[in-house]
Design an enzyme around this catalytic site. Structure first.
Site, short mmCIF file in Angstrom:
data_model
loop_
_atom_site.label_atom_id
_atom_site.label_comp_id
_atom_site.label_asym_id
_atom_site.label_seq_id
_atom_site.Cartn_x
_atom_site.Cartn_y
_atom_site.Cartn_z
N ASN A 9 46.60 51.22 43.24
CA ASN A 9 46.48 51.62 44.65
C ASN A 9 47.87 51.55 45.27
OD1 ASN A 9 45.85 52.03 47.32
ND2 ASN A 9 45.03 49.97 47.65
N TRP A 10 48.45 52.73 45.49
CA TRP A 10 49.83 52.77 46.00
C TRP A 10 49.92 52.57 47.50
CZ3 TRP A 10 52.70 57.30 43.06
CH2 TRP A 10 52.97 56.86 41.76
N LYS A 11 48.80 52.58 48.18
CA LYS A 11 48.81 52.44 49.65
C LYS A 11 49.75 53.48 50.26
CE LYS A 11 47.92 47.65 48.68
NZ LYS A 11 47.63 46.35 49.20
N HIS A 97 38.59 49.85 51.74
CA HIS A 97 39.60 48.84 51.38
C HIS A 97 39.79 47.91 52.58
CE1 HIS A 97 43.50 47.08 50.42
NE2 HIS A 97 43.28 47.45 49.16
N GLU A 99 42.27 46.80 54.02
CA GLU A 99 43.29 47.24 54.99
C GLU A 99 42.71 48.30 55.93
OE1 GLU A 99 46.31 48.14 52.11
OE2 GLU A 99 46.50 46.01 51.66
N GLU A 167 37.46 42.48 46.00
CA GLU A 167 38.85 42.17 46.36
C GLU A 167 38.87 41.10 47.45
OE1 GLU A 167 41.74 45.46 45.27
OE2 GLU A 167 41.03 45.91 47.29
N GLY A 173 47.95 41.20 47.78
CA GLY A 173 49.37 41.23 48.13
C GLY A 173 49.96 39.86 48.41
N SER A 205 46.23 40.71 43.55
CA SER A 205 47.37 40.17 42.80
C SER A 205 47.17 40.19 41.29
CB SER A 205 47.72 38.76 43.29
OG SER A 205 48.11 38.81 44.66
N GLY A 227 50.47 46.07 44.14
CA GLY A 227 51.90 45.87 43.83
C GLY A 227 52.30 46.16 42.39
C1 PEP Z 1 45.00 46.34 46.55
O1 PEP Z 1 45.79 47.00 47.21
O2 PEP Z 1 43.82 46.72 46.45
C2 PEP Z 1 45.48 45.13 45.88
C3 PEP Z 1 44.62 44.43 45.18
O3 PEP Z 1 46.79 44.81 46.03
P1 PEP Z 1 47.63 43.73 45.16
O4 PEP Z 1 47.33 44.00 43.73
O5 PEP Z 1 49.06 43.97 45.52
O6 PEP Z 1 47.14 42.37 45.57
#
Ligand code: PEP
Length: 243
Positions: A9-11, A97, A99, A167, A173, A205, A227
């Protein structure tokens, strides 16, 4: 090996030039590591809308959207429809998500509308659920997850056509991964409350260092990774399960 679905997931990261650079290195590294990547791994990148067309040229790497509209077409300024995504060979869409729930006020109700739109249009929805740190510390994880599942997946009958991503918000993150035991426990709870044939990802993460242990868990069928998906070498290491 069980089937695993690993999605980056590049956001809101990478412009077209940066995306092309990623793909150049990824394609070379993919060939170099091909024998270490199991055929039972399905993988893709959820890129910003404007760069999804660049993934068309790569038949292995699936192009995934990070959101879309629950409407089919019409006067909805700023929205992107399922048919626009299908033009670009997008086969999956991330929905709800944390966010989007936090910054763009998405609710279980809107996620549910989008889930049904995706199913109607033949795009696989990746429906995200997860508790905040406060809820986790108050011991409310399962209560929160159940409420999100009931709302976001209301009237879904065929769970084989969806992916649920667990998640925990406190792990996204932050570098704090849920332990494999915590992640397994919640994913098992999700399966018991949905269907045996649903695909369940863990996200939060995930990195080359912890992916193998997480993927070894009985009820974890893949990962949603932020990330660690941004660098091609690191994304490849996720796909080889750090071999
Ligand atoms: C995500 O964006 O869904 C995510 C899990 O990010 P990260 O792996 O950076 O925690």
């Amino acid at each position: 090996m069980k089937k695993l679905t690993i999605i980056g997931n590049w956001k809101m990261n990478k412009n077209s030039q940066e995306t092309k650079e990623f793909l150049d290195v990824f394609n070379t590294e993919y060939l170099n590591n091909k024998e270490k990547i199991s055929d039972s791994i399905v993988f893709g990148i959820a890129a910003p809308f404007t760069n999804l067309y660049l993934f068309n040229k790569n038949d292995k790497l699936k192009s995934v959207a990070q959101n879309f509209s629950n409407f089919s077409s019409g006067a909805y300024t700023g929205e992107i429809s399922a048919s626009m995504l299908k033009d670009l060979n997008v086969s999956m869409v991330v929905l709800g998500h944390s966010e989007r729930r936090q910054y763009f006020y998405e609710t279980d109700e809107t996620v549910n509308l989008k889930t049904h739109q995706a199913l109607k249009e033949g795009i696989t929805p990746i429906v995200c659920v997860g508790e905040t740190l406060e809820e986790y510390e108050a011991g409310k994880t399962k209560e929160v997850i159940l409420k999100q599942l009931k709302g976001s997946l209301k009237d879904v009958n065929d769970f084989s056509k969806i992916i649920i991503a667990y998640e925990p918000v406190w792990a996204i993150g932050t570098g704090k991964t849920a332990t494999a035991e915590i992640a397994q426990d919640v994913c098992e709870f999700i399966r018991k409350n949905t269907a045996a044939n649903v695909t369940i990802q863990y996200g939060g993460s995930v990195s080359p260092a912890n992916i193998q242990e997480l993927m070894n868990q009985k009820d974890i069928d893949g990962a949603l990774v932020g990330g660690a998906s941004l660098k091609p070498e690191s994304f490849i290491k996720l796909l080889t399960l750090n071999k």
